[in-house]
Design an enzyme around this catalytic site. Sequence first.
Site, PDB file in Angstrom:
ATOM      1  N   ILE A   1      -5.204 -20.353  10.871  1.00  0.00           N
ATOM      2  CA  ILE A   1      -4.799 -21.284  11.620  1.00  0.00           C
ATOM      3  C   ILE A   1      -3.618 -22.305  10.911  1.00  0.00           C
ATOM      4  O   ILE A   1      -3.606 -22.295   9.944  1.00  0.00           O
ATOM      5  CB  ILE A   1      -5.911 -22.376  11.971  1.00  0.00           C
ATOM      6  CG1 ILE A   1      -7.212 -21.567  12.435  1.00  0.00           C
ATOM      7  CG2 ILE A   1      -5.285 -23.473  13.001  1.00  0.00           C
ATOM      8  CD1 ILE A   1      -6.848 -20.842  13.720  1.00  0.00           C
TER       9      ILE A   1
ATOM     10  N   SER B   1     -15.355 -19.404   9.426  1.00  0.00           N
ATOM     11  CA  SER B   1     -14.203 -18.513   9.083  1.00  0.00           C
ATOM     12  C   SER B   1     -14.555 -16.981   9.208  1.00  0.00           C
ATOM     13  O   SER B   1     -15.624 -16.700   9.195  1.00  0.00           O
ATOM     14  CB  SER B   1     -13.614 -18.865   7.463  1.00  0.00           C
ATOM     15  OG  SER B   1     -12.613 -17.833   7.311  1.00  0.00           O
TER      16      SER B   1
ATOM     17  N   ASN C   1     -16.617 -29.866  10.010  1.00  0.00           N
ATOM     18  CA  ASN C   1     -15.256 -29.372   9.901  1.00  0.00           C
ATOM     19  C   ASN C   1     -14.609 -29.477   8.289  1.00  0.00           C
ATOM     20  O   ASN C   1     -13.767 -28.527   8.154  1.00  0.00           O
ATOM     21  CB  ASN C   1     -14.460 -30.010  10.866  1.00  0.00           C
ATOM     22  CG  ASN C   1     -12.958 -29.512  10.549  1.00  0.00           C
ATOM     23  OD1 ASN C   1     -12.551 -28.344  10.837  1.00  0.00           O
ATOM     24  ND2 ASN C   1     -12.169 -30.510  10.274  1.00  0.00           N
TER      25      ASN C   1
ATOM     26  N   THR D   1     -16.369 -39.152   0.360  1.00  0.00           N
ATOM     27  CA  THR D   1     -16.340 -37.705   0.088  1.00  0.00           C
ATOM     28  C   THR D   1     -17.642 -36.982   0.239  1.00  0.00           C
ATOM     29  O   THR D   1     -18.727 -37.467   0.049  1.00  0.00           O
ATOM     30  CB  THR D   1     -16.067 -37.557  -1.276  1.00  0.00           C
ATOM     31  OG1 THR D   1     -16.050 -36.113  -1.775  1.00  0.00           O
ATOM     32  CG2 THR D   1     -16.796 -38.281  -2.220  1.00  0.00           C
ATOM     33  N   MET D   2     -17.490 -35.752   0.648  1.00  0.00           N
ATOM     34  CA  MET D   2     -18.811 -34.938   0.970  1.00  0.00           C
ATOM     35  C   MET D   2     -19.218 -34.409  -0.284  1.00  0.00           C
ATOM     36  O   MET D   2     -20.162 -33.316  -0.140  1.00  0.00           O
ATOM     37  CB  MET D   2     -18.579 -33.916   2.125  1.00  0.00           C
ATOM     38  CG  MET D   2     -18.323 -34.596   3.419  1.00  0.00           C
ATOM     39  SD  MET D   2     -19.699 -35.627   4.075  1.00  0.00           S
ATOM     40  CE  MET D   2     -19.178 -36.308   5.399  1.00  0.00           C
TER      41      MET D   2
ATOM     42  N   TYR E   1     -14.933 -19.562  -1.704  1.00  0.00           N
ATOM     43  CA  TYR E   1     -14.911 -20.030  -0.326  1.00  0.00           C
ATOM     44  C   TYR E   1     -15.771 -19.107   0.755  1.00  0.00           C
ATOM     45  O   TYR E   1     -16.288 -19.575   1.763  1.00  0.00           O
ATOM     46  CB  TYR E   1     -13.407 -20.136  -0.003  1.00  0.00           C
ATOM     47  CG  TYR E   1     -13.160 -20.657   1.773  1.00  0.00           C
ATOM     48  CD1 TYR E   1     -13.195 -21.821   2.088  1.00  0.00           C
ATOM     49  CD2 TYR E   1     -12.901 -19.308   2.385  1.00  0.00           C
ATOM     50  CE1 TYR E   1     -12.594 -22.162   3.409  1.00  0.00           C
ATOM     51  CE2 TYR E   1     -12.745 -19.621   3.839  1.00  0.00           C
ATOM     52  CZ  TYR E   1     -12.638 -20.944   4.423  1.00  0.00           C
ATOM     53  OH  TYR E   1     -12.295 -21.349   5.775  1.00  0.00           O
ATOM     54  N   SER E   2     -15.447 -17.941   0.548  1.00  0.00           N
ATOM     55  CA  SER E   2     -16.182 -16.860   1.278  1.00  0.00           C
ATOM     56  C   SER E   2     -17.746 -16.867   1.168  1.00  0.00           C
ATOM     57  O   SER E   2     -18.379 -17.014   2.383  1.00  0.00           O
ATOM     58  CB  SER E   2     -15.614 -15.544   1.004  1.00  0.00           C
ATOM     59  OG  SER E   2     -16.150 -14.684   1.951  1.00  0.00           O
ATOM     60  N   ALA E   3     -18.121 -17.059  -0.200  1.00  0.00           N
ATOM     61  CA  ALA E   3     -19.449 -17.303  -0.322  1.00  0.00           C
ATOM     62  C   ALA E   3     -20.439 -18.479   0.696  1.00  0.00           C
ATOM     63  O   ALA E   3     -21.249 -18.551   1.295  1.00  0.00           O
ATOM     64  CB  ALA E   3     -19.810 -17.276  -1.797  1.00  0.00           C
TER      65      ALA E   3
ATOM     66  N   LYS F   1     -19.005 -19.944   3.394  1.00  0.00           N
ATOM     67  CA  LYS F   1     -19.029 -19.550   4.735  1.00  0.00           C
ATOM     68  C   LYS F   1     -20.047 -18.428   5.188  1.00  0.00           C
ATOM     69  O   LYS F   1     -20.644 -18.667   6.303  1.00  0.00           O
ATOM     70  CB  LYS F   1     -17.634 -19.065   5.133  1.00  0.00           C
ATOM     71  CG  LYS F   1     -16.418 -20.174   4.958  1.00  0.00           C
ATOM     72  CD  LYS F   1     -16.800 -21.255   5.898  1.00  0.00           C
ATOM     73  CE  LYS F   1     -15.638 -22.480   5.792  1.00  0.00           C
ATOM     74  NZ  LYS F   1     -15.887 -23.477   6.448  1.00  0.00           N
TER      75      LYS F   1
END
Length: 351
Positions: A277, A229, A178, A151-152, A242-244, A246
Amino acid sequence: MKQKEKQRREREKRSKRGKEFNQKEVKPTWNLTSWAAMIQICDFLKSGQGGLLGPVPCLMAFMNKYVLSLLVLFLAFYYYSENEEFKPEMLQGKKVIVTGASKGIGREIAYHLAKMGAHVVVTARSKETLQKVVSHCLELGAASAHYIAGTMEDMAFAEQFVAKAGKLLGGLDMLILNHITNSSLSPFHDDIHYVRKSMEVNFFSYVVLTVAALPMLKQSNGSIAVVSSMAGKISHPLIAAYSASKFALDGFFSSIRTEHSLLKVNVSITLCILGLIDTDTAMEAIAGVMNLNPAPKEECALEIIKGAALRQDELYYDKSRWTIFLLGNPGRKILEFFSLKNYNMEKFIKN
């Protein structure tokens, strides 16, 4: 008769006035007032108060003489320098790491690399799924294929993974980052724990993996592909954490790319900006919330490989053709180009 004669004379007068108006010189809207305003702006910039990057010279004379030509050359370079033709044999025998490779885009990347004859090491959390991916990679023609499950969320694992993968491969030519943590679409309230987890997995682990891989990549003049993204370029609701993460990828890796260019480090960094996607995870997340046509993951995976192989700075992949037109404009590149004039990198180059 008198009435008709009067009407005829009125028509002649109107016609004459119209001809005179059409023959008048049309003065440009850019007048002395406009030039005065521009000069004031230049003086403001020259004073050092007009920007965050410190004092800059007044640009008027420079613009008149050089900017148009330089801009044309810059745009030509920006749009055409990355048009080298991709050939699958570019990846033959190359040693590649792919994270988040148990499903979705990561799995498709591994399969494409296998068809091209690359050596592949994949990682994700599920050991059983990774075994199937590796088995299929060998069937597709991979020069070799291995997996390391973990796990990362564990930064120690991330660092050790790169070391183990490097030993299995005997070096490294390409690092494809990824993986992401699980996420769902919902308004942000007060879940600080989730924000921290998103930043650790989606961003900080990318930094740890890159730091561990750079010595090998420098030896091979290799490449890094960072899967990001559109949520890391423009704001979206319901995905704040999530946006933060990216946006953080863009800031960090774009800065490192610039440093590599200035310090002559021949390791390319390709930031892959993806739209929606058609992965299972994405389709489940947007169900009942968004109504968009997704792009195919198989083609997306191939474009990521192409972008990294051709050492592109950024890759845009989305169902809409407007994405690259609106987001991929060279304005930011031009600003970055001129801002670098304010830095003295000689002391770092010597060291």
